[in-house]
Design a protein around this motif. Structure first.
Motif, PDB file in Angstrom:
ATOM      1  N   TRP A 233       0.822  -1.207   0.000  1.00 36.99           N
ATOM      2  CA  TRP A 233       0.000   0.000   0.000  1.00 36.99           C
ATOM      3  C   TRP A 233       0.859   1.261   0.000  1.00 36.99           C
ATOM      4  O   TRP A 233       0.604   2.193  -0.774  1.00 36.99           O
ATOM      5  N   TYR A 237       1.216   4.115  -2.826  1.00 35.33           N
ATOM      6  CA  TYR A 237       0.845   5.486  -2.464  1.00 35.33           C
ATOM      7  C   TYR A 237       1.899   6.469  -2.949  1.00 35.33           C
ATOM      8  O   TYR A 237       1.584   7.597  -3.336  1.00 35.33           O
ATOM      9  N   LEU A 249      -3.214   2.551  -6.514  1.00 33.85           N
ATOM     10  CA  LEU A 249      -4.326   3.032  -5.691  1.00 33.85           C
ATOM     11  C   LEU A 249      -5.248   3.906  -6.527  1.00 33.85           C
ATOM     12  O   LEU A 249      -4.792   4.787  -7.272  1.00 33.85           O
ATOM     13  N   LYS A 252      -6.349   8.727  -3.506  1.00 37.62           N
ATOM     14  CA  LYS A 252      -5.218   9.120  -2.667  1.00 37.62           C
ATOM     15  C   LYS A 252      -5.553  10.411  -1.951  1.00 37.62           C
ATOM     16  O   LYS A 252      -6.540  11.083  -2.245  1.00 37.62           O
TER      17      LYS A 252
END
Length: 671
Positions: A233, A237, A249, A252
């Motif tokens: 993750w 990011y 992702l 954000k």
């Protein structure tokens, strides 16, 4: 008969002139004598210094100096737990204001938490997609933006896959430029289902949504596991992931200012706890800003009355032994560089993060932990800039006692300097003639007297034995090629252990250990049979260059990962004192000592000790190291195989050469 007045005056003047000339001549002679004496003393000093270069006693000092550096470095570390050498922790960032707000997480939120905990318990046996779909629905029902992320890693021939669920609460007073992360892994580091941890994150997401005071976005992350999930993750990011294995992702927020993970593996019916175990170690020994740790301790112990502990020291009486044990446990954890919790993946991205883990049986419940997290997020919400006031390099003795880098760094530097001192001594030794010059005797025949060289200084001439000024040409090709090859050879075990399948990893380790112990003797035997057998000078230069590189690497590493540099330096200290010798028993003892400090042997012994003699844990360690290489970017293996092992190999070959005869002196006699 009277002498005229002018005649007496003339004679008096001539006498005065004669006396003045005599005084001037005396002064000149005195000055000349003083200058001659000073010149003689200067030439005597020059002669002594030049002769000192060939004094055999000079090379007897470095081993004692290296031993002194090692002893002082170890002693320096042992005095750190004393009251006089450590300090009380304090919060440097005034904006945090820890424990200065009233928390409201209580009452009806307790019923919501228990409902969510039963929901989580029902999802344990559900398939992955169905489980995460239900978690996403719960977060979406709280009015949050929700998304999922799939990830997949390959390590040791096995696949590590999972799915993360995350939601973003847009701060009413925020402009989506900064965010804080609240994490709960589905399984904690011990592999247990994080029932209460996940339920508490779901409850806090619903609770935080009702407040309009947030000046930062809050991201709620429910990771598939405690290591790979958070790593996937945070990589995505920051757009540093591999699209082939990690899904990007879809939503954000802004720059991450901090992260807090909750590890509360109470069962479906809950469990009260006694203390909070604050885990702060990051990957590769990196640490969060000390202000975040101090804020968590201040809120938990000062505002909520929850005791705090660290490094699995459940009962800490603040004695010297307890402080020392806590510090050493922290050093071992930092030296290994592994991920100690979901927070560890965030620290390499300069996101300060910790994990709050509940331990023991006591009277604190989930509401106490919820209010602690609420107060901690209220403090982080006050930040106007990234945490920077406090320390990023420190050693903790207990929850309220620490040592900064300026106090503990010299201990690792002294360990590294001992290798450099020995390297310099070996360099000087390699440039000396094989036979020392014999002293000049009055009984020596003119034909047998040593040749003298005239050295001029300030119109003075001194005669120095020619051998005292002789400089032996150093043959550097073979030592440089050998040391460079040893470092490149370390790439083989580095590749093998990180890419071998799990079923064959233990066998590969044992085979590599056998070959690593046998290879120095085979190399020394092959060199003894080769036409270009290493001379005594080349053998000395091999030791010199290997120790020089080891000292340089450890000195640089100490500023990045003090614990790893200190531990490797201590384990490698025998390399400073081993030497080629004509005594086979002494060479055999040195060989046994080098076998004991072989990196593979040390790994086996350390694993057996920490696992209570269970050798099967070696496979677990090897798998975790390979997983760390592919998932976390762990570089402890790089230090072991490209810094420590090449130095060990070079020293082992030099000592093993003593078992196959004396080195050639052909090149050592060249002037």
């Amino acid at each position: 008969m009277r002498v005229p007045r002018f005649s007496r005056a003339k004679e008096s003047g001539e006498a005065d002139r004669r006396n003045a000339d005599q005084r001037q001549n005396h002064s000149f002679l005195t000055a000349t004598r003083d200058e001659w004496i000073e010149g003689s003393e200067s030439m005597s000093l020059l002669t002594s210094l030049l002769a000192l270069r060939r004094d055999a006693r000079l090379l007897k000092i470095p081993p004692y100096l290296s031993a002194l550096c090692i002893l002082v470095g170890i002693g320096w570390l042992l005095v750190l737990p004393l009251q006089e050498y450590s300090r009380n922790t304090y919060v440097s960032e005034n904006a945090l204001l820890p424990g200065q707000v009233h928390t409201y997480f209580t009452g009806s939120e307790h019923n919501i938490f228990r409902a969510y905990r039963h929901e989580v318990a029902e999802l344990v046996h559900q398939p992955l997609e169905g489980r995460n779909q239900r978690l996403a629905e719960i977060l979406r029902s709280s009015g949050l933006k929700v998304a999922t992320q799939n990830y997949e890693y390959s390590a040791s021939g096995r696949t590590i896959s999972g799915q993360n669920v995350y939601a973003i609460l847009q701060g009413p007073r925020a402009d989506a430029t900064e965010a804080i992360v609240l994490i709960a892994a589905w399984r904690n580091m011990d592999g247990e289902i994080n029932h209460s941890g996940v339920a508490l994150v779901l409850t806090l997401a619903r609770y935080f949504k009702r407040w309009s005071l947030w000046s930062k976005d809050i991201i709620f992350l429910i990771a598939g596991d405690s290591t790979a999930g958070p790593q996937a993750w945070v990589d995505a990011y920051h757009d540093s992931h591999s699209p082939a294995s990690i899904e990007p992702l879809s939503i954000k927020s802004g720059a991450l200012q901090g992260a807090v993970a909750i590890d509360y593996p109470a069962g479906p019916w809950g469990h009260r706890f006694d203390k909070l175990h604050i885990v702060y170690d990051g990957i590769n020994g990196q640490l969060p800003n000390l202000d975040l740790f101090n804020t968590a301790v201040s809120i938990a112990s000062g505002q909520m009355g929850i005791g705090c502990t660290l490094q699995r020291m459940w009962k800490h009486d603040d004695s010297y032994q307890e402080r020392l044990q806590t510090m050493l446990r922290g050093m071992i954890s930092q030296g290994l560089g592994h991920a100690s919790g979901p927070h560890s993946s965030f620290i390499p991205y300069h996101v300060d993060a910790i994990t709050l883990q509940t331990v023991g049986d006591g009277w604190h419940d989930e509401m106490s932990l919820g209010r602690t997290v609420e107060s901690l997020f209220r403090s982080l919400n006050n930040l106007l800039e990234h945490l920077h006031q406090s320390f990023f390099f420190y050693l903790l003795m207990q929850a309220n006692r620490f040592v900064s880098i300026g106090t503990y760094l010299p201990s690792a530097m002294l360990i590294a300097v001992n290798f450099t001192i020995t390297s310099i001594a070996l360099w000087v030794q390699s440039g000396r003639p094989a036979k020392p010059p014999s002293p000049v005797s009055t009984d020596t025949e003119p034909s047998e007297a040593p040749k003298m060289t005239a050295v001029e200084k300030d119109d003075m001439v001194a005669l120095i034995p020619e051998q005292s000024l002789a400089i032996i040409e150093r043959e550097l090709f073979l030592p440089l090629a050998f040391v460079g090859s040893a470092h490149f050879l370390g790439l083989l075990p580095l590749y093998i252990f990180n890419n071998t399948s799990e079923s064959s990893l233990t066998l590969a380790f044992h085979i590599t250990t056998f070959l690593a112990l046998l290879l120095p003797h085979l190399t020394a035997f092959a060199l003894s049979l080769s036409p270009h057998r290493p001379s005594a000078q080349e053998t000395t230069l091999i030791q010199c260059l290997s120790l020089l590189l080891l000292g340089m690497f450890l000195s640089a590493l100490a500023t990045l990962n003090f614990s790893l540099a200190f531990l490797v330096g201590i384990l490698a200290t025998p390399l400073t004192f081993v030497r080629p010798t004509s005594s086979r028993p002494l060479a055999g003892l040195q060989t046994l000592l080098l076998i004991a400090v072989n990196p593979l042997v040390v790994t086996t012994l350390a694993t057996s000790y920490w696992a209570g003699g269970d050798v099967s844990q070696l496979k677990t360690v090897l798998v975790a190291a390979a997983e760390g290489w592919h998932v976390w970017g762990l570089w402890t293996q790089v230090v072991v195989w490209l810094v420590w092992w090449p130095a060990w190999f070079a020293e082992s070959v030099v000592v093993a050469g003593s078992l196959f005869g004396e080195p050639s002196e052909a090149k050592s006699d060249k002037a």
